[in-house]
Design a protein around this motif. Structure first.
Motif, PDB file in Angstrom:
ATOM      1  N   SER A 149     -10.746  -1.880  -3.316  1.00  0.00           N
ATOM      2  CA  SER A 149     -10.543  -0.529  -3.862  1.00  0.00           C
ATOM      3  C   SER A 149      -9.124  -0.351  -4.398  1.00  0.00           C
ATOM      4  O   SER A 149      -8.924   0.325  -5.407  1.00  0.00           O
ATOM      5  CB  SER A 149     -10.864   0.543  -2.818  1.00  0.00           C
ATOM      6  N   MET A 150      -8.133  -0.974  -3.768  1.00  0.00           N
ATOM      7  CA  MET A 150      -6.759  -0.907  -4.281  1.00  0.00           C
ATOM      8  C   MET A 150      -6.665  -1.594  -5.640  1.00  0.00           C
ATOM      9  O   MET A 150      -6.020  -1.099  -6.555  1.00  0.00           O
ATOM     10  CB  MET A 150      -5.779  -1.561  -3.309  1.00  0.00           C
ATOM     11  N   ARG A 151      -7.324  -2.735  -5.764  1.00  0.00           N
ATOM     12  CA  ARG A 151      -7.285  -3.462  -7.036  1.00  0.00           C
ATOM     13  C   ARG A 151      -7.988  -2.666  -8.137  1.00  0.00           C
ATOM     14  O   ARG A 151      -7.475  -2.554  -9.254  1.00  0.00           O
ATOM     15  CB  ARG A 151      -7.927  -4.843  -6.863  1.00  0.00           C
ATOM     16  N   VAL A 152      -9.147  -2.097  -7.824  1.00  0.00           N
ATOM     17  CA  VAL A 152      -9.866  -1.281  -8.811  1.00  0.00           C
ATOM     18  C   VAL A 152      -9.030  -0.060  -9.192  1.00  0.00           C
ATOM     19  O   VAL A 152      -8.908   0.293 -10.365  1.00  0.00           O
ATOM     20  CB  VAL A 152     -11.250  -0.854  -8.270  1.00  0.00           C
ATOM     21  N   SER A 153      -8.419   0.572  -8.196  1.00  0.00           N
ATOM     22  CA  SER A 153      -7.576   1.746  -8.449  1.00  0.00           C
ATOM     23  C   SER A 153      -6.396   1.390  -9.349  1.00  0.00           C
ATOM     24  O   SER A 153      -6.043   2.133 -10.266  1.00  0.00           O
ATOM     25  CB  SER A 153      -7.079   2.321  -7.128  1.00  0.00           C
ATOM     26  N   MET A 154      -5.781   0.250  -9.086  1.00  0.00           N
ATOM     27  CA  MET A 154      -4.643  -0.171  -9.893  1.00  0.00           C
ATOM     28  C   MET A 154      -5.076  -0.469 -11.330  1.00  0.00           C
ATOM     29  O   MET A 154      -4.378  -0.103 -12.278  1.00  0.00           O
ATOM     30  CB  MET A 154      -3.961  -1.395  -9.276  1.00  0.00           C
ATOM     31  N   ARG A 155      -6.234  -1.096 -11.482  1.00  0.00           N
ATOM     32  CA  ARG A 155      -6.748  -1.344 -12.840  1.00  0.00           C
ATOM     33  C   ARG A 155      -6.966  -0.035 -13.580  1.00  0.00           C
ATOM     34  O   ARG A 155      -6.631   0.092 -14.744  1.00  0.00           O
ATOM     35  CB  ARG A 155      -8.066  -2.135 -12.795  1.00  0.00           C
TER      36      ARG A 155
ATOM     37  N   LEU B 280       0.126   3.926   4.835  1.00  0.00           N
ATOM     38  CA  LEU B 280       0.798   2.692   5.251  1.00  0.00           C
ATOM     39  C   LEU B 280      -0.154   1.722   5.948  1.00  0.00           C
ATOM     40  O   LEU B 280      -0.144   0.533   5.678  1.00  0.00           O
ATOM     41  CB  LEU B 280       1.975   3.030   6.175  1.00  0.00           C
ATOM     42  N   CYS B 281      -0.996   2.206   6.844  1.00  0.00           N
ATOM     43  CA  CYS B 281      -1.845   1.335   7.658  1.00  0.00           C
ATOM     44  C   CYS B 281      -3.226   1.070   7.055  1.00  0.00           C
ATOM     45  O   CYS B 281      -4.057   0.407   7.667  1.00  0.00           O
ATOM     46  CB  CYS B 281      -2.010   1.932   9.050  1.00  0.00           C
TER      47      CYS B 281
ATOM     48  N   SER C  12       0.831  -1.204   0.000  1.00  0.00           N
ATOM     49  CA  SER C  12       0.000   0.000   0.000  1.00  0.00           C
ATOM     50  C   SER C  12       0.866   1.254   0.000  1.00  0.00           C
ATOM     51  O   SER C  12       0.608   2.203  -0.742  1.00  0.00           O
ATOM     52  CB  SER C  12      -0.908  -0.009   1.229  1.00  0.00           C
ATOM     53  N   ARG C  13       1.918   1.247   0.792  1.00  0.00           N
ATOM     54  CA  ARG C  13       2.823   2.405   0.854  1.00  0.00           C
ATOM     55  C   ARG C  13       3.531   2.600  -0.488  1.00  0.00           C
ATOM     56  O   ARG C  13       3.661   3.726  -0.966  1.00  0.00           O
ATOM     57  CB  ARG C  13       3.848   2.200   1.975  1.00  0.00           C
TER      58      ARG C  13
ATOM     59  N   GLU D 198       2.683  -6.353 -10.261  1.00  0.00           N
ATOM     60  CA  GLU D 198       2.285  -5.421 -11.324  1.00  0.00           C
ATOM     61  C   GLU D 198       2.988  -4.080 -11.158  1.00  0.00           C
ATOM     62  O   GLU D 198       3.466  -3.495 -12.126  1.00  0.00           O
ATOM     63  CB  GLU D 198       0.762  -5.231 -11.313  1.00  0.00           C
ATOM     64  N   MET D 199       3.059  -3.589  -9.923  1.00  0.00           N
ATOM     65  CA  MET D 199       3.745  -2.311  -9.693  1.00  0.00           C
ATOM     66  C   MET D 199       5.216  -2.412 -10.059  1.00  0.00           C
ATOM     67  O   MET D 199       5.773  -1.499 -10.662  1.00  0.00           O
ATOM     68  CB  MET D 199       3.613  -1.888  -8.223  1.00  0.00           C
TER      69      MET D 199
END
Length: 127
Positions: free
Chosen positions: A75-81, A58-59, A51-52, A111-112
């Motif tokens: 939401s992280m996965r959607v954001s990355m897509r 971070l948390c 996440s960081r 992926e990052m």
């Protein structure tokens, strides 16, 4: 003599030369065994580190434990897509987030690293 100010806004979506698929599959943990082991043995630490690296708090992943569907993971996965222009649906993201949490955090980390795009914020400059 006159001066002009140029302001450029960063674009919210970045694409990589027409690549609209994940570079690795959800269950391709053997592509990076040390990272997979880290995620398996200390998942909260791994999720926070990822996440960081993505530019989020971070948390933030620690809040995932308060619900049936992990909202932060999804939401992280959607954001990355969205950021990388990867095809997919929120329904698939929801299923993977609910049943394959550690595997998709590993996938997002891979992926990052593969895309290795740095987000540069461009400010105003005088010319």
């Amino acid at each position: 003599m006159s001066s002009s100010m140029v302001i450029t806004q960063p674009t919210p979506v970045m694409s990589l030369q027409g690549s609209n698929e994940w570079s690795t599959g959800v269950f391709d943990c053997c592509k990076n065994v040390p990272e997979c082991c880290f995620a398996f043995w200390c998942f909260p630490c791994f999720a926070c580190k990822t996440s960081r690296e993505y530019g989020e708090c971070l948390c933030l992943p620690l809040l995932d434990g308060f619900g049936l569907i992990p909202p932060i993971t999804m939401s992280m996965r959607v954001s990355m897509r969205q950021r990388y222009g990867i095809r997919g649906t929120m329904c698939v993201d929801c299923v993977y987030s609910t049943f394959c949490t550690a595997c998709i955090w590993c996938q997002m980390s891979r992926e990052m690293k593969r895309r290795n795009l740095t987000v540069v914020m461009v400010g105003a400059k005088s010319t």
